[in-house]
Design a protein around this motif. Structure first.
Motif, PDB file in Angstrom:
ATOM      1  N   ASP A  32      46.720  25.387  37.364  1.00 49.49           N
ATOM      2  CA  ASP A  32      47.342  24.322  38.149  1.00 49.49           C
ATOM      3  C   ASP A  32      46.257  23.354  38.622  1.00 49.49           C
ATOM      4  OD1 ASP A  32      48.880  22.685  39.688  1.00 49.49           O
ATOM      5  OD2 ASP A  32      49.498  24.215  41.144  1.00 49.49           O
ATOM      6  N   PRO A  33      46.214  22.131  38.099  1.00 51.18           N
ATOM      7  CA  PRO A  33      45.156  21.190  38.528  1.00 51.18           C
ATOM      8  C   PRO A  33      45.203  20.866  40.011  1.00 51.18           C
ATOM      9  CG  PRO A  33      46.271  20.425  36.527  1.00 51.18           C
ATOM     10  CD  PRO A  33      47.075  21.568  37.059  1.00 51.18           C
ATOM     11  N   ASN A  34      46.395  20.915  40.609  1.00 54.13           N
ATOM     12  CA  ASN A  34      46.504  20.614  42.031  1.00 54.13           C
ATOM     13  C   ASN A  34      45.974  21.761  42.914  1.00 54.13           C
ATOM     14  OD1 ASN A  34      47.733  18.132  41.472  1.00 54.13           O
ATOM     15  ND2 ASN A  34      49.748  19.134  41.257  1.00 54.13           N
ATOM     16  N   SER A  35      46.044  22.975  42.395  1.00 57.16           N
ATOM     17  CA  SER A  35      45.542  24.143  43.122  1.00 57.16           C
ATOM     18  C   SER A  35      44.785  25.028  42.139  1.00 57.16           C
ATOM     19  CB  SER A  35      46.703  24.909  43.761  1.00 57.16           C
ATOM     20  OG  SER A  35      46.223  26.033  44.465  1.00 57.16           O
ATOM     21  N   PRO A  36      43.484  24.716  41.896  1.00 55.84           N
ATOM     22  CA  PRO A  36      42.751  25.406  40.823  1.00 55.84           C
ATOM     23  C   PRO A  36      42.614  26.906  41.016  1.00 55.84           C
ATOM     24  CG  PRO A  36      41.607  23.414  41.531  1.00 55.84           C
ATOM     25  CD  PRO A  36      42.693  23.670  42.523  1.00 55.84           C
ATOM     26  N   MET A  37      42.633  27.403  42.255  1.00 54.70           N
ATOM     27  CA  MET A  37      42.425  28.833  42.482  1.00 54.70           C
ATOM     28  C   MET A  37      43.708  29.634  42.496  1.00 54.70           C
ATOM     29  SD  MET A  37      39.265  29.295  42.451  1.00 54.70           S
ATOM     30  CE  MET A  37      39.307  31.015  42.880  1.00 54.70           C
ATOM     31  N   SER A  38      44.852  28.982  42.332  1.00 58.23           N
ATOM     32  CA  SER A  38      46.105  29.741  42.277  1.00 58.23           C
ATOM     33  C   SER A  38      46.164  30.527  40.974  1.00 58.23           C
ATOM     34  CB  SER A  38      47.296  28.785  42.379  1.00 58.23           C
ATOM     35  OG  SER A  38      47.309  27.891  41.276  1.00 58.23           O
ATOM     36  N   GLY A  39      46.511  31.779  41.072  1.00 51.99           N
ATOM     37  CA  GLY A  39      46.568  32.647  39.899  1.00 51.99           C
ATOM     38  C   GLY A  39      45.279  33.397  39.627  1.00 51.99           C
ATOM     39  N   TYR A  40      44.267  33.260  40.511  1.00 51.32           N
ATOM     40  CA  TYR A  40      42.984  33.929  40.248  1.00 51.32           C
ATOM     41  C   TYR A  40      43.135  35.445  40.343  1.00 51.32           C
ATOM     42  CZ  TYR A  40      38.445  35.923  41.304  1.00 51.32           C
ATOM     43  OH  TYR A  40      37.341  36.724  41.304  1.00 51.32           O
ATOM     44  N   ILE A  41      43.859  35.932  41.358  1.00 53.03           N
ATOM     45  CA  ILE A  41      44.022  37.381  41.518  1.00 53.03           C
ATOM     46  C   ILE A  41      44.715  37.976  40.310  1.00 53.03           C
ATOM     47  CG2 ILE A  41      45.027  39.201  42.934  1.00 53.03           C
ATOM     48  CD1 ILE A  41      42.697  37.790  44.242  1.00 53.03           C
ATOM     49  N   ASN A  42      45.751  37.302  39.821  1.00 54.19           N
ATOM     50  CA  ASN A  42      46.486  37.810  38.671  1.00 54.19           C
ATOM     51  C   ASN A  42      45.610  37.845  37.421  1.00 54.19           C
ATOM     52  OD1 ASN A  42      48.952  38.711  37.380  1.00 54.19           O
ATOM     53  ND2 ASN A  42      48.987  36.695  36.380  1.00 54.19           N
ATOM     54  N   SER A  43      44.728  36.852  37.271  1.00 51.34           N
ATOM     55  CA  SER A  43      43.873  36.815  36.075  1.00 51.34           C
ATOM     56  C   SER A  43      42.764  37.859  36.134  1.00 51.34           C
ATOM     57  CB  SER A  43      43.244  35.425  35.918  1.00 51.34           C
ATOM     58  OG  SER A  43      42.293  35.187  36.932  1.00 51.34           O
ATOM     59  N   SER A  44      42.398  38.299  37.353  1.00 47.78           N
ATOM     60  CA  SER A  44      41.329  39.289  37.485  1.00 47.78           C
ATOM     61  C   SER A  44      41.836  40.717  37.368  1.00 47.78           C
ATOM     62  CB  SER A  44      40.624  39.120  38.831  1.00 47.78           C
ATOM     63  OG  SER A  44      41.509  39.386  39.902  1.00 47.78           O
ATOM     64  N   LEU A  45      43.156  40.918  37.239  1.00 45.69           N
ATOM     65  CA  LEU A  45      43.740  42.249  37.110  1.00 45.69           C
ATOM     66  C   LEU A  45      44.267  42.448  35.704  1.00 45.69           C
ATOM     67  CD1 LEU A  45      45.712  42.497  40.474  1.00 45.69           C
ATOM     68  CD2 LEU A  45      43.479  43.486  39.938  1.00 45.69           C
ATOM     69  N   SER A  46      43.848  43.534  35.070  1.00 43.04           N
ATOM     70  CA  SER A  46      44.331  43.862  33.728  1.00 43.04           C
ATOM     71  C   SER A  46      45.478  44.854  33.818  1.00 43.04           C
ATOM     72  CB  SER A  46      43.186  44.437  32.885  1.00 43.04           C
ATOM     73  OG  SER A  46      42.137  43.500  32.755  1.00 43.04           O
ATOM     74  N   ILE A  47      46.202  44.987  32.713  1.00 40.85           N
ATOM     75  CA  ILE A  47      47.390  45.849  32.658  1.00 40.85           C
ATOM     76  C   ILE A  47      47.058  47.100  31.853  1.00 40.85           C
ATOM     77  CG2 ILE A  47      49.800  46.010  31.912  1.00 40.85           C
ATOM     78  CD1 ILE A  47      49.968  42.986  32.193  1.00 40.85           C
ATOM     79  N   PHE A  48      47.488  48.243  32.379  1.00 46.66           N
ATOM     80  CA  PHE A  48      47.320  49.514  31.667  1.00 46.66           C
ATOM     81  C   PHE A  48      48.669  50.228  31.605  1.00 46.66           C
ATOM     82  CE2 PHE A  48      46.430  54.076  31.490  1.00 46.66           C
ATOM     83  CZ  PHE A  48      45.588  54.116  30.381  1.00 46.66           C
ATOM     84  N   GLN A  49      48.976  50.749  30.450  1.00 45.78           N
ATOM     85  CA  GLN A  49      50.229  51.484  30.260  1.00 45.78           C
ATOM     86  C   GLN A  49      49.981  52.962  30.524  1.00 45.78           C
ATOM     87  OE1 GLN A  49      52.017  50.605  26.540  1.00 45.78           O
ATOM     88  NE2 GLN A  49      53.992  51.509  27.063  1.00 45.78           N
ATOM     89  N   THR A  50      50.724  53.531  31.469  1.00 49.20           N
ATOM     90  CA  THR A  50      50.458  54.906  31.903  1.00 49.20           C
ATOM     91  C   THR A  50      50.693  55.924  30.794  1.00 49.20           C
ATOM     92  OG1 THR A  50      52.730  55.054  32.743  1.00 49.20           O
ATOM     93  CG2 THR A  50      51.008  54.366  34.291  1.00 49.20           C
TER      94      THR A  50
END
Length: 330
Positions: free
Chosen positions: A183-201
């Motif tokens: 989001d150019p208006n809010s560059p840091m939005s979504g940072y937490i989501n991008s720093s977390l990876s997904i693992f299938q149990t």
């Protein structure tokens, strides 16, 4: 359910303390800089005092007029040839802890300063009352300790650069801000989501399955930069991970060079020997050479005078002998 999954995966994949990866190092430095140094000062003061007290107790059987003051001083503890070695070693170890890991515990220099102020008084009391007078010896400098301190100062730049680069979120945030924002208006939005990876149990191996049940959720999130389970490069590092790693290495190299340039510039601006002291040293050398030159001149003059006196005496002896011979002839 979502937060339970994140908490479960954080505890399983992330081996650091929830307070951060440096909390254990900070705790150890606190114990070393506060508790251990205080105990060391107490030990340095109490142990010699106990030995001297025990020696005086054994000497109580002697009358005071037979146990003179110099004998009492002789019965004090000996400083020994290795006494200064352990004093230097203590200061070098303290300097190493302060400089190498100051980024993880910024309060360490203040604790070291307070400890050194206390240790100056403890050492002065110890050397003047509990030990024999040390034998004085000339020394040009502190010797190899200077090179050890310089090496630690250089190595501390590297360790602190690595600590800042690999234990803080500064560089991952900057990389996301400039390269991966959505989001150019809010560059840091979504940072937490991008720093977390997904693992299938369900991908847990039997030997690595956690004791807690994973039936309540199918996936969990953990802090890393890896591809999700449905990607062809399953669980391998993403390009964002390599970009962050390259940015961290670039930060380390730049920080090292900047600090080294500043260090050498300050060392060049502030010389080890001030110009006034250099001028006085040169004047002392000049006066010493002048005195030696005048001494040699005076010595040479005395020799010349002695030779002239000896030559005049020879002439007078020859003249007197000639007069005697002439008188005998006449």
């Amino acid at each position: 359910m979502f937060f339970r999954a994140i908490a479960f995966c954080f505890c399983f994949f992330h081996q650091c303390d929830p307070a951060g990866c440096l909390i254990e190092l900070t705790t150890q430095l606190t114990i070393i800089m506060a508790g251990k140094q205080i105990w060391g000062n107490v030990q340095e003061a109490v142990v010699p005092w106990i030995w001297n007290w025990w020696g005086r107790r054994r000497a109580r059987s002697n009358p005071e007029n037979l146990y003179s003051r110099w004998e009492q001083d002789h019965d004090l503890q000996t400083f020994g040839p290795m006494g200064l070695f352990y004093e230097y070693l203590e200061m070098v170890i303290q300097f190493g802890f302060i400089t190498l890991f100051v980024a993880s515990f910024p309060l360490a220099p203040l604790l070291a300063l307070m400890n050194n102020i206390l240790e100056i008084r403890v050492d002065s009391w110890k050397l003047t009352t509990q030990f024999r007078r040390p034998v004085a010896a000339k020394a040009h400098s502190i010797g190899i300790w200077q090179e050890i301190l310089n090496g630690m100062a250089v190595l501390s730049v590297v360790t602190n650069a690595f600590i800042v680069a690999f234990t803080s979120d500064m560089i991952p945030r900057l990389v996301y801000y400039y390269a991966y924002y959505t989001d150019p208006n809010s560059p840091m939005s979504g940072y937490i989501n991008s720093s977390l990876s997904i693992f299938q149990t369900s991908d847990f191996h039997e030997a690595n399955k956690p004791e807690h049940s994973t039936e309540d959720f199918d996936t969990c999130r953990y802090r890393d930069y890896r591809y999700p389970p449905d990607h062809e490069r399953k669980y391998t590092h993403t390009m964002q991970f390599w970009h962050i790693l390259a940015a961290k290495m670039a930060f380390i190299i730049i920080m090292e060079h900047v600090v080294f340039v500043v260090k050498f510039f300050i060392a060049w601006m502030i010389p080890d020997v001030p110009s006034e002291v250099k001028a006085k040293i040169k004047r002392e050398k000049y006066l010493t050479q002048k005195i030696l030159h005048e001494y040699e001149l005076n010595k040479l003059r005395q020799k010349l005078c002695e030779r002239r006196t000896y030559a005049n005496m020879e002439k007078e002896v020859i003249a007197s002998e000639g007069r005697v011979e002439l008188a005998e002839v006449m």
